[in-house]
Design a protein around this motif. Structure first.
Motif, mmCIF file in Angstrom:
data_model
loop_
_atom_site.group_PDB
_atom_site.id
_atom_site.type_symbol
_atom_site.label_atom_id
_atom_site.label_comp_id
_atom_site.label_asym_id
_atom_site.label_seq_id
_atom_site.Cartn_x
_atom_site.Cartn_y
_atom_site.Cartn_z
ATOM 1 N N MET A 275 -0.105 17.536 4.326
ATOM 2 C CA MET A 275 -0.554 17.721 5.549
ATOM 3 C C MET A 275 -1.820 17.782 5.688
ATOM 4 N N GLY A 276 -2.123 18.277 4.445
ATOM 5 C CA GLY A 276 -3.545 18.574 3.974
ATOM 6 C C GLY A 276 -4.399 16.839 4.424
ATOM 7 N N LYS A 277 -3.788 16.070 3.457
ATOM 8 C CA LYS A 277 -4.348 14.596 2.496
ATOM 9 C C LYS A 277 -4.276 13.615 4.088
ATOM 10 N N MET B 274 1.091 -1.239 0.375
ATOM 11 C CA MET B 274 -0.089 -0.122 -0.305
ATOM 12 C C MET B 274 0.430 1.023 0.180
ATOM 13 N N GLN B 275 0.588 1.953 -0.971
ATOM 14 C CA GLN B 275 2.039 2.499 -1.137
ATOM 15 C C GLN B 275 1.123 4.629 -0.369
ATOM 16 N N ASN B 276 0.028 4.091 -0.951
ATOM 17 C CA ASN B 276 -0.114 5.326 -0.150
ATOM 18 C C ASN B 276 -1.023 5.468 1.580
ATOM 19 N N SER B 277 -0.830 4.632 2.115
ATOM 20 C CA SER B 277 -1.120 4.164 3.318
ATOM 21 C C SER B 277 -1.241 5.291 4.264
ATOM 22 N N PRO B 278 -1.394 5.400 5.370
ATOM 23 C CA PRO B 278 -0.987 6.887 6.744
ATOM 24 C C PRO B 278 -0.122 6.816 6.994
ATOM 25 N N SER B 279 0.648 5.313 7.133
ATOM 26 C CA SER B 279 2.184 4.984 8.085
ATOM 27 C C SER B 279 3.101 6.301 6.498
ATOM 28 N N ASN B 280 3.312 5.411 5.181
ATOM 29 C CA ASN B 280 4.168 5.899 3.972
ATOM 30 C C ASN B 280 4.358 7.418 3.851
ATOM 31 N N LEU C 57 6.271 13.167 4.539
ATOM 32 C CA LEU C 57 6.016 14.077 5.022
ATOM 33 C C LEU C 57 7.683 14.164 5.644
ATOM 34 N N LYS C 58 7.790 13.325 6.888
ATOM 35 C CA LYS C 58 8.551 13.780 7.212
ATOM 36 C C LYS C 58 10.358 14.010 6.102
ATOM 37 N N LEU D 131 11.259 28.071 -2.022
ATOM 38 C CA LEU D 131 10.903 27.687 -0.465
ATOM 39 C C LEU D 131 9.616 27.461 -0.288
ATOM 40 N N ILE D 132 9.057 28.781 -0.439
ATOM 41 C CA ILE D 132 8.066 28.608 -0.612
ATOM 42 C C ILE D 132 7.072 27.847 -1.645
ATOM 43 N N SER D 133 7.704 27.306 -2.107
ATOM 44 C CA SER D 133 7.427 26.050 -3.534
ATOM 45 C C SER D 133 7.048 24.762 -2.482
ATOM 46 N N LEU D 134 8.502 24.704 -1.465
ATOM 47 C CA LEU D 134 8.398 23.263 -0.375
ATOM 48 C C LEU D 134 7.580 22.883 0.746
ATOM 49 N N VAL D 135 7.341 24.650 0.894
ATOM 50 C CA VAL D 135 6.194 25.167 2.394
ATOM 51 C C VAL D 135 4.811 24.997 1.258
ATOM 52 N N ASP D 136 4.415 25.162 0.385
ATOM 53 C CA ASP D 136 3.194 25.285 -0.099
ATOM 54 C C ASP D 136 2.918 23.387 -0.107
ATOM 55 N N ASP D 137 4.104 22.694 -1.306
ATOM 56 C CA ASP D 137 4.030 20.943 -0.978
ATOM 57 C C ASP D 137 3.824 20.379 -0.165
ATOM 58 N N LEU D 138 4.268 21.164 1.298
ATOM 59 C CA LEU D 138 3.894 20.316 2.976
ATOM 60 C C LEU D 138 2.537 20.579 3.340
ATOM 61 N N GLU D 139 2.506 21.602 2.684
ATOM 62 C CA GLU D 139 0.712 22.045 3.221
ATOM 63 C C GLU D 139 -0.263 20.925 2.919
ATOM 64 N N VAL D 140 -0.370 20.785 1.023
ATOM 65 C CA VAL D 140 -0.699 20.147 0.383
ATOM 66 C C VAL D 140 -0.676 18.240 1.183
#
Length: 54
Positions: free
Chosen positions: A50-52, A1-7, A12-13, A39-48
Motif C-alpha cells: 500500500m505504501g508503494k 508494464m508489470q508495475n503499473s498502478p493498475s497491476n 494488492l487485492k 498473519l502478521i507477515s501478511l499484514v506487513d506485506d500489505l502495508e508495504v
C-alpha cells in the motif's frame, strides 16, 4: 508494464483476499504462534504494498 498502478492494485487485492481467506480459516481454539506470525507477515506485506501505491 508489470508495475503499473493498475497491476499494483490488482496485486494488492489478491494479497488482501489471501489474508481474509487465511483469517477466515483460523480456529481461535487451535491457532498457534506460527499461524499468528504468518498473519502478521501478511499484514506487513500489505502495508508495504500500500505504501508503494502512494
Amino acid at each position: 508494464m508489470q508495475n503499473s498502478p493498475s497491476n499494483q492494485v490488482d496485486d494488492l487485492k489478491i494479497r488482501l483476499n489471501q489474508f481474509l481467506e487465511t483469517l477466515d480459516s483460523i480456529e481461535p481454539e487451535t491457532t498457534d504462534l506460527e499461524e499468528i506470525d504468518r498473519l502478521i507477515s501478511l499484514v506487513d506485506d500489505l502495508e508495504v504494498r500500500m505504501g508503494k501505491l502512494k
